[in-house]
Design a protein around this motif. Structure first.
Motif, PDB file in Angstrom:
ATOM      1  N   LEU A   5       0.940  -1.156   0.003  1.00 35.82           N
ATOM      2  CA  LEU A   5       0.296   0.197  -0.260  1.00 35.82           C
ATOM      3  C   LEU A   5       0.681   0.794  -0.158  1.00 35.82           C
ATOM      4  O   LEU A   5       0.603   2.529  -0.768  1.00 35.82           O
ATOM      5  N   PRO A  72       2.384   9.206 -10.303  1.00 39.27           N
ATOM      6  CA  PRO A  72       1.141   9.528 -11.075  1.00 39.27           C
ATOM      7  C   PRO A  72       1.076  10.211 -12.955  1.00 39.27           C
ATOM      8  O   PRO A  72       0.580   9.392 -13.249  1.00 39.27           O
ATOM      9  N   ASN A 155       7.413  15.210  -4.838  1.00 35.00           N
ATOM     10  CA  ASN A 155       6.873  15.564  -4.067  1.00 35.00           C
ATOM     11  C   ASN A 155       7.027  15.946  -3.071  1.00 35.00           C
ATOM     12  O   ASN A 155       6.887  16.924  -2.031  1.00 35.00           O
ATOM     13  N   GLY A 179      -5.840  11.512   1.651  1.00 37.23           N
ATOM     14  CA  GLY A 179      -4.411  10.885   0.851  1.00 37.23           C
ATOM     15  C   GLY A 179      -3.228  11.009   1.364  1.00 37.23           C
ATOM     16  O   GLY A 179      -2.062  10.744   1.434  1.00 37.23           O
ATOM     17  N   ASN A 181      -1.551   8.581   3.069  1.00 38.49           N
ATOM     18  CA  ASN A 181      -0.755   7.736   3.013  1.00 38.49           C
ATOM     19  C   ASN A 181       0.095   7.652   1.147  1.00 38.49           C
ATOM     20  O   ASN A 181       1.004   6.908   1.122  1.00 38.49           O
ATOM     21  N   SER A 182      -0.104   9.146   0.627  1.00 37.81           N
ATOM     22  CA  SER A 182       0.542   8.834  -0.429  1.00 37.81           C
ATOM     23  C   SER A 182       2.155   9.077  -0.387  1.00 37.81           C
ATOM     24  O   SER A 182       2.638  10.108   0.732  1.00 37.81           O
ATOM     25  N   ALA A 183       2.622   8.924  -1.060  1.00 39.13           N
ATOM     26  CA  ALA A 183       4.435   9.458  -1.077  1.00 39.13           C
ATOM     27  C   ALA A 183       4.571  11.398  -0.602  1.00 39.13           C
ATOM     28  O   ALA A 183       5.051  11.835  -0.208  1.00 39.13           O
ATOM     29  N   VAL A 184       3.578  12.158  -1.684  1.00 40.39           N
ATOM     30  CA  VAL A 184       3.066  13.786  -1.100  1.00 40.39           C
ATOM     31  C   VAL A 184       2.861  13.471   0.808  1.00 40.39           C
ATOM     32  O   VAL A 184       3.651  14.706   1.346  1.00 40.39           O
ATOM     33  N   ARG A 204      -7.834   5.627   3.013  1.00 32.31           N
ATOM     34  CA  ARG A 204      -9.182   5.157   2.359  1.00 32.31           C
ATOM     35  C   ARG A 204      -8.715   3.237   3.935  1.00 32.31           C
ATOM     36  O   ARG A 204      -7.774   3.134   4.252  1.00 32.31           O
ATOM     37  N   GLU A 227     -11.369   7.739   5.308  1.00 36.31           N
ATOM     38  CA  GLU A 227     -12.733   8.699   4.789  1.00 36.31           C
ATOM     39  C   GLU A 227     -14.613   8.631   5.704  1.00 36.31           C
ATOM     40  O   GLU A 227     -14.990   9.261   6.013  1.00 36.31           O
ATOM     41  N   VAL A 252      -7.918  13.671  -3.383  1.00 34.59           N
ATOM     42  CA  VAL A 252      -8.721  13.220  -3.807  1.00 34.59           C
ATOM     43  C   VAL A 252      -9.752  13.271  -4.059  1.00 34.59           C
ATOM     44  O   VAL A 252     -10.721  12.920  -5.164  1.00 34.59           O
ATOM     45  N   TYR A 273      -5.055  19.585  -4.638  1.00 30.03           N
ATOM     46  CA  TYR A 273      -3.497  19.443  -6.021  1.00 30.03           C
ATOM     47  C   TYR A 273      -3.250  17.872  -7.347  1.00 30.03           C
ATOM     48  O   TYR A 273      -2.490  17.224  -7.435  1.00 30.03           O
ATOM     49  N   GLY A 274      -4.077  17.390  -6.693  1.00 30.07           N
ATOM     50  CA  GLY A 274      -4.581  15.818  -7.785  1.00 30.07           C
ATOM     51  C   GLY A 274      -6.182  15.983  -7.609  1.00 30.07           C
ATOM     52  O   GLY A 274      -6.809  15.556  -6.426  1.00 30.07           O
ATOM     53  N   SER A 277     -10.264  10.320  -6.961  1.00 29.19           N
ATOM     54  CA  SER A 277     -11.075   9.519  -6.938  1.00 29.19           C
ATOM     55  C   SER A 277     -11.717  10.074  -8.120  1.00 29.19           C
ATOM     56  O   SER A 277     -12.264   9.492  -8.926  1.00 29.19           O
ATOM     57  N   TRP A 299       0.085  23.839  -8.429  1.00 31.07           N
ATOM     58  CA  TRP A 299       0.795  22.542  -9.515  1.00 31.07           C
ATOM     59  C   TRP A 299       2.643  22.630  -9.571  1.00 31.07           C
ATOM     60  O   TRP A 299       2.978  23.746 -10.397  1.00 31.07           O
ATOM     61  N   VAL A 300       3.325  21.826  -9.223  1.00 29.22           N
ATOM     62  CA  VAL A 300       5.076  22.163  -9.047  1.00 29.22           C
ATOM     63  C   VAL A 300       5.435  22.161  -9.670  1.00 29.22           C
ATOM     64  O   VAL A 300       6.821  23.270 -10.501  1.00 29.22           O
TER      65      VAL A 300
HETATM   66  N1  LIG Z   1      -0.337  19.303  -8.444  1.00 29.33           N
HETATM   67  C1  LIG Z   1       1.279  19.150  -7.946  1.00 29.33           C
HETATM   68  O1  LIG Z   1       2.239  19.118  -8.378  1.00 29.33           O
HETATM   69  C2  LIG Z   1       1.566  17.587  -7.481  1.00 29.33           C
HETATM   70  C3  LIG Z   1       2.398  16.628  -7.582  1.00 29.33           C
HETATM   71  C4  LIG Z   1       2.387  15.735  -7.082  1.00 29.33           C
HETATM   72  C5  LIG Z   1       1.341  14.721  -7.259  1.00 29.33           C
HETATM   73  N2  LIG Z   1       0.607  14.975  -7.226  1.00 29.33           N
HETATM   74  C6  LIG Z   1      -0.518  14.323  -7.400  1.00 29.33           C
HETATM   75  O2  LIG Z   1      -0.547  13.815  -5.621  1.00 29.33           O
HETATM   76  C7  LIG Z   1      -1.112  12.736  -5.858  1.00 29.33           C
HETATM   77  C8  LIG Z   1      -0.353  11.655  -5.200  1.00 29.33           C
HETATM   78  O3  LIG Z   1       0.682  11.356  -5.918  1.00 29.33           O
HETATM   79  P1  LIG Z   1       1.744  10.544  -5.169  1.00 29.33           P
HETATM   80  O4  LIG Z   1       2.604  10.856  -5.697  1.00 29.33           O
HETATM   81  O5  LIG Z   1       1.858  11.081  -3.766  1.00 29.33           O
HETATM   82  O6  LIG Z   1       1.064   9.110  -5.147  1.00 29.33           O
HETATM   83  P2  LIG Z   1       0.703   8.137  -4.109  1.00 29.33           P
HETATM   84  O7  LIG Z   1       1.912   7.649  -3.644  1.00 29.33           O
HETATM   85  O8  LIG Z   1       0.865   6.917  -5.426  1.00 29.33           O
HETATM   86  O9  LIG Z   1      -0.906   8.109  -3.302  1.00 29.33           O
HETATM   87  C9  LIG Z   1      -1.193   7.788  -4.296  1.00 29.33           C
HETATM   88  C10 LIG Z   1      -2.241   8.004  -3.302  1.00 29.33           C
HETATM   89  O10 LIG Z   1      -3.791   8.041  -4.005  1.00 29.33           O
HETATM   90  C11 LIG Z   1      -4.539   7.435  -2.317  1.00 29.33           C
HETATM   91  N3  LIG Z   1      -6.313   6.606  -4.058  1.00 29.33           N
HETATM   92  C12 LIG Z   1      -6.326   6.812  -4.813  1.00 29.33           C
HETATM   93  N4  LIG Z   1      -7.386   6.192  -5.580  1.00 29.33           N
HETATM   94  C13 LIG Z   1      -8.213   6.634  -4.567  1.00 29.33           C
HETATM   95  C14 LIG Z   1      -8.936   7.199  -4.437  1.00 29.33           C
HETATM   96  N5  LIG Z   1     -10.605   6.350  -5.439  1.00 29.33           N
HETATM   97  N6  LIG Z   1      -9.738   7.810  -2.913  1.00 29.33           N
HETATM   98  C15 LIG Z   1      -9.058   7.920  -2.295  1.00 29.33           C
HETATM   99  N7  LIG Z   1      -7.599   7.934  -2.428  1.00 29.33           N
HETATM  100  C16 LIG Z   1      -7.416   7.307  -3.796  1.00 29.33           C
HETATM  101  C17 LIG Z   1      -3.665   6.367  -2.673  1.00 29.33           C
HETATM  102  O11 LIG Z   1      -4.706   5.614  -1.397  1.00 29.33           O
HETATM  103  P3  LIG Z   1      -5.203   4.139  -1.156  1.00 29.33           P
HETATM  104  O12 LIG Z   1      -3.019   3.756  -0.486  1.00 29.33           O
HETATM  105  O13 LIG Z   1      -6.115   3.589  -0.511  1.00 29.33           O
HETATM  106  O14 LIG Z   1      -5.023   3.593  -2.367  1.00 29.33           O
HETATM  107  C18 LIG Z   1      -2.934   7.389  -2.056  1.00 29.33           C
HETATM  108  O15 LIG Z   1      -2.805   7.550  -0.697  1.00 29.33           O
HETATM  109  C19 LIG Z   1      -1.558  12.034  -7.298  1.00 29.33           C
HETATM  110  O16 LIG Z   1      -2.940  12.999  -8.021  1.00 29.33           O
HETATM  111  C20 LIG Z   1      -0.684  12.816  -8.174  1.00 29.33           C
HETATM  112  O17 LIG Z   1      -0.056  13.157  -9.612  1.00 29.33           O
HETATM  113  C21 LIG Z   1       0.109  16.778  -7.565  1.00 29.33           C
END
Ligand SMILES: NC(=O)c1ccc[n+]([C@@H]2O[C@H](COP(=O)([O-])OP(=O)(O)OC[C@H]3O[C@@H](n4cnc5c(N)ncnc54)[C@H](OP(=O)(O)O)[C@@H]3O)[C@@H](O)[C@H]2O)c1
Length: 356
Positions: A5, A72, A155, A179, A181-184, A204, A227, A252, A273-274, A277, A299-300
């Motif tokens: 995960l 992503p 990130n 989110g 637990n995501s990398a960010v 989640r 959630e 999300v 920023y993402g 969902s 947006w970074v």
């Molecule tokens: N705007 C920017 O500059 C920027 C920069 C970096 C990243 N981002 C965005 O930030 C987000 C996270 O990136 P990351 O690299 O940190 O991702 P990541 O480590 O792959 O993590 C993805 C996250 O999204 C959650 N998730 C996936 N599907 C979901 C859903 N349907 N409902 C709720 N949660 C869901 C996952 O939860 P589970 O563990 O439950 O699957 C996990 O917490 C992405 O959307 C990415 O594009 C944006």
């Protein structure tokens, strides 16, 4: 499984590739690259190709890439669903770490053997070698581990800027994020802890929920809710020991984002920023009227472009590198995958059908 995960797939351990053929045709290097000629699903359109690379020009640096993550946005770019549309054929990958093999005559700071990260996006990092201009690279301490270094340009700056640029936060203030637990999200919790901020993480539900909650609290989260727990009417009572959040970070969307908005303090800000969902952000009307909440996006890629060569960007990287070097900021758990196994890596990394 907990590790699955949290893991982030990293496609290359390029320097360890026994099969890597590095040869010189007079002064040429044969670089292996993951290239795509059409937009589509990465496992279908990516091809491992060999391209001759010439000597670096006077202002260029020849880099052997050692590791690069699958983010992503990399998947979305290959799918043709990202705002950045590269001329095709294109080489995939936006960030990565490498080492300098040769530096052109006019290169000022970078020397052979120096570890570097690629600091400009869309240059194609899923390859073994490339020539970059000195301005497209940032020298980093050679002792940073590969995975941490390979993932420090997207990130950590995203988390850093979102915490710094939208609401002035003082010690003890609270931030909420989904989110978590995501990398960010993991970086957000760690930066909050380092900067004396409280943070609430939303995740989640899952079978090993308590394990995940414990892990995120170890990183720095003050509270972690699912959630469903966030959606309960008495959630404010559950969080009564924490101040109302002044900042919400949303990757999300959908109902979850609305539920977070309801908890924001008066004049709080939600930064989107993402959109994991793939549901739109629905803003609760009372939050707008009675609390004067603001909604923004971040947006970074744009931030990095707009701050190219500026002291703010240098200062941020210097601070992040120091924290990473001192172990105050940890990268996410990950799995290293050799370049030749790229099809499996991209399929496993994310199952994304829409824009994220
Ligand atoms: N705007 C920017 O500059 C920027 C920069 C970096 C990243 N981002 C965005 O930030 C987000 C996270 O990136 P990351 O690299 O940190 O991702 P990541 O480590 O792959 O993590 C993805 C996250 O999204 C959650 N998730 C996936 N599907 C979901 C859903 N349907 N409902 C709720 N949660 C869901 C996952 O939860 P589970 O563990 O439950 O699957 C996990 O917490 C992405 O959307 C990415 O594009 C944006």
């Amino acid at each position: 499984m907990f590790l699955q995960l949290l893991r982030q797939h990293i496609p290359h351990t390029l320097q360890r590739r026994a099969t890597l053929i590095e040869h010189r045709k007079t002064t040429c290097i044969c670089a292996q690259s993951l290239q795509y000629c059409d937009y589509g699903e990465p496992a279908d359109v990516l091809q491992l190709v060999e391209l001759d690379l010439s000597e670096p020009k006077d202002n260029e640096v020849l880099v052997r890439l050692l590791a690069a993550p699958i983010n992503p946005s990399d998947i979305n770019t290959i799918q043709g669903k990202y705002p950045v549309k590269l001329p095709l054929p294109a080489i995939a990958g936006n960030e990565g770490v490498g080492e300098v093999l040769r530096a052109g005559a006019n290169v000022q700071k970078l020397k052979r053997g120096q570890r570097v990260v690629v600091i400009e996006s869309a240059l194609g990092t899923w390859r073994t070698h490339a020539n970059f201009s000195e301005q497209q690279l940032l020298g980093i301490p050679n002792k940073l581990d590969l995975a941490t270094a390979a993932t420090m340009v997207v990130n950590p700056p995203t988390a850093y800027r979102m915490l710094k640029d939208f609401v002035p936060l003082a010690q003890g203030d609270c931030v909420i994020q989904n989110g978590a637990n995501s990398a960010v999200g993991q970086i957000v919790h760690q930066l909050c802890k380092a900067w004396g901020l409280k943070s609430i993480g939303i995740v989640r539900n899952r079978p090993n929920l308590e394990e995940l909650k414990t892990y995120l609290k170890l990183l720095g989260a003050s509270e972690v809710l699912t959630e469903e727990e966030l959606a309960q009417k008495d959630v404010a009572n559950k969080l009564c020991k924490l101040p109302a959040p002044r900042l919400a970070l949303n990757c999300v969307g959908g109902k979850n984002a609305s539920d977070m908005a309801k908890l924001l303090a008066v004049k709080g800000v939600m930064v989107t920023y993402g959109g994991m969902s793939r549901k739109p952000v629905v803003i609760p009307t009372p939050a707008l009227i009675f609390k004067n909440i603001s909604f923004c996006g971040f947006w970074v890629t744009r931030w990095m472009r707009e701050h190219k060569g500026k002291p703010t960007r240098d200062k941020m990287f210097a601070e992040l590198i120091e924290m990473l070097d001192q172990g105050k900021l940890k990268g996410v758990k990950h799995e290293m995958v050799p370049l030749k196994d790229y099809k499996k890596a991209v399929s496993d990394a994310l199952d994304l059908k829409g824009m994220v």
